[in-house]
Design an enzyme around this catalytic site. Sequence first.
Site, PDB file in Angstrom:
ATOM      1  N   LYS A 197       0.832  -1.210   0.000  1.00  0.00           N
ATOM      2  CA  LYS A 197       0.000   0.000   0.000  1.00  0.00           C
ATOM      3  C   LYS A 197       0.868   1.262   0.000  1.00  0.00           C
ATOM      4  O   LYS A 197       0.587   2.224  -0.721  1.00  0.00           O
ATOM      5  CB  LYS A 197      -0.943  -0.013   1.215  1.00  0.00           C
ATOM      6  N   GLN A 216      -4.834  -1.804   9.718  1.00  0.00           N
ATOM      7  CA  GLN A 216      -4.720  -3.090   9.033  1.00  0.00           C
ATOM      8  C   GLN A 216      -5.270  -4.207   9.918  1.00  0.00           C
ATOM      9  O   GLN A 216      -4.949  -4.290  11.103  1.00  0.00           O
ATOM     10  CB  GLN A 216      -3.243  -3.340   8.666  1.00  0.00           C
ATOM     11  N   ASP A 228     -11.113   2.424   4.301  1.00  0.00           N
ATOM     12  CA  ASP A 228     -11.461   1.005   4.207  1.00  0.00           C
ATOM     13  C   ASP A 228     -12.965   0.789   4.103  1.00  0.00           C
ATOM     14  O   ASP A 228     -13.417  -0.311   3.779  1.00  0.00           O
ATOM     15  CB  ASP A 228     -10.966   0.257   5.456  1.00  0.00           C
TER      16      ASP A 228
HETATM   17  N1  L34 Z   1      -7.927  -2.780   7.272  1.00  0.00           N
HETATM   18  N2  L34 Z   1      -7.191  -4.870   6.630  1.00  0.00           N
HETATM   19  C1  L34 Z   1      -7.681  -3.666   6.307  1.00  0.00           C
HETATM   20  N3  L34 Z   1      -7.938  -3.316   5.015  1.00  0.00           N
HETATM   21  C2  L34 Z   1      -7.700  -4.184   4.017  1.00  0.00           C
HETATM   22  O1  L34 Z   1      -8.018  -3.861   2.754  1.00  0.00           O
HETATM   23  C3  L34 Z   1      -7.154  -5.441   4.315  1.00  0.00           C
HETATM   24  N4  L34 Z   1      -6.812  -6.355   3.336  1.00  0.00           N
HETATM   25  C4  L34 Z   1      -6.994  -7.776   3.618  1.00  0.00           C
HETATM   26  C5  L34 Z   1      -6.307  -8.077   4.963  1.00  0.00           C
HETATM   27  N5  L34 Z   1      -6.514  -7.047   5.952  1.00  0.00           N
HETATM   28  C6  L34 Z   1      -6.934  -5.776   5.657  1.00  0.00           C
HETATM   29  C7  L34 Z   1      -5.746  -6.198   2.522  1.00  0.00           C
HETATM   30  O2  L34 Z   1      -5.137  -5.153   2.422  1.00  0.00           O
HETATM   31  C8  L34 Z   1      -6.294  -8.409   2.438  1.00  0.00           C
HETATM   32  N6  L34 Z   1      -5.466  -7.356   1.873  1.00  0.00           N
HETATM   33  C9  L34 Z   1      -4.505  -7.549   0.859  1.00  0.00           C
HETATM   34  C10 L34 Z   1      -3.729  -6.495   0.373  1.00  0.00           C
HETATM   35  C11 L34 Z   1      -2.770  -6.708  -0.601  1.00  0.00           C
HETATM   36  C12 L34 Z   1      -2.592  -7.960  -1.124  1.00  0.00           C
HETATM   37  C13 L34 Z   1      -3.363  -9.012  -0.682  1.00  0.00           C
HETATM   38  C14 L34 Z   1      -4.315  -8.796   0.311  1.00  0.00           C
HETATM   39  C15 L34 Z   1      -1.543  -8.179  -2.156  1.00  0.00           C
HETATM   40  O3  L34 Z   1      -0.806  -7.284  -2.463  1.00  0.00           O
HETATM   41  N7  L34 Z   1      -1.431  -9.420  -2.707  1.00  0.00           N
HETATM   42  C16 L34 Z   1      -0.462  -9.785  -3.684  1.00  0.00           C
HETATM   43  C17 L34 Z   1       0.576 -10.740  -3.111  1.00  0.00           C
HETATM   44  C18 L34 Z   1       1.224 -10.261  -1.869  1.00  0.00           C
HETATM   45  C19 L34 Z   1       2.215 -11.266  -1.269  1.00  0.00           C
HETATM   46  O4  L34 Z   1       3.229 -11.527  -1.908  1.00  0.00           O
HETATM   47  O5  L34 Z   1       1.938 -11.776  -0.160  1.00  0.00           O
HETATM   48  C20 L34 Z   1      -1.188 -10.527  -4.802  1.00  0.00           C
HETATM   49  O6  L34 Z   1      -0.679 -10.511  -5.925  1.00  0.00           O
HETATM   50  O7  L34 Z   1      -2.234 -11.104  -4.533  1.00  0.00           O
END
Ligand code: L34
Length: 315
Positions: free
Chosen positions: A60, A104, A127
Amino acid sequence: MRFKISHEAKLIDGKAIADKIKNELKEKISDYVAQGNRPPQLTAILVGNDPASQTYVKNKMLAAKAVGIKSNTIELPDTTSQDELLERISKLNNDTSVDGILVQLPVPEHIDERTICNAVAPSKDVDGFNEINVGRLALDMKSIVPATPLGVYELIRRTEIPTFGKNVVVIGRSKNVGMPTAMLLHTDGRHESKGMDATVTICHRNTPPEQLKKHCQNADIIITAVGKPGLVRRDMVKTGACIIDIGITRVPGKEPGKTKLVGDVDFDEVRKVAGHITPVPGGVGPMTVAMLMSNTFMVAQSLAKTKITNGFGSD
Ligand code: L34
């Protein structure tokens, strides 16, 4: 000569779509700043040291930098009390240099998630987890929509997957993901909020497996947000259906000691029958991050307007 029936789903490239959205935002934010506004500001609070949360928050912060949003992460130990966290949130609510605030999730067990989400000022709640924003979404009113459901909405819209009158199955009923996703899909597109006019079925842990299969077989779009690898199998998917995989689970990789990310869908098999499919990683995850940036810019613009009209920076 015999024809071999071969079919492969089109990949919905979440990373590429997220990059496009971020580029669009970067231009809009640059115009906004050129008009004399200060850059939008996003503050994230990260309690404890869950490695997945650290990665997500880092993603982020990198995205914020790329689009021209100033950002800051407040890292707190997992021993932080609920009162201390509430105090931090209250300070940010009253800080006119801060536009977007997010805590988060998950937070440590001794902290009540709902109390924390409700403490974030609704006007800064990027959020969309405050009860005011959740309630407004449920009532088809303009609101801040949570980033993951909004990401799913944009993936479907930009891929031009038809939703009007279509059958959608959402697997998972969490208040932050499954429920708002189902809300965006089933509601009336003519209202001031977003709506996709689909017929939505919500399945969850108490849906018997045979029923889950039946519902899925009837679905034009399957959206899964459970965190159970292999939950959606090939025999559950109608030919040509669109599959959106929100699940993220870390499993052991091929090489010893290495891990890899997988979704809820048996990707290699399901892609042989589906029409469209999102990968994990590189599907919904990057969209969550991009839509958070979009929400932050939206919030910054509306807070800037409030300041001009009432002379105060608060709500
Ligand atoms: N308050 N908590 C709050 N807001 C959110 O919107 C989230 N979420 C979920 C978990 N907790 C939260 C996220 O940010 C899930 N989430 C999230 C954010 C980013 C990614 C996945 C979930 C992401 O960047 N995923 C990448 C891979 C990352 C890695 O290597 O681990 C992808 O390509 O899916």
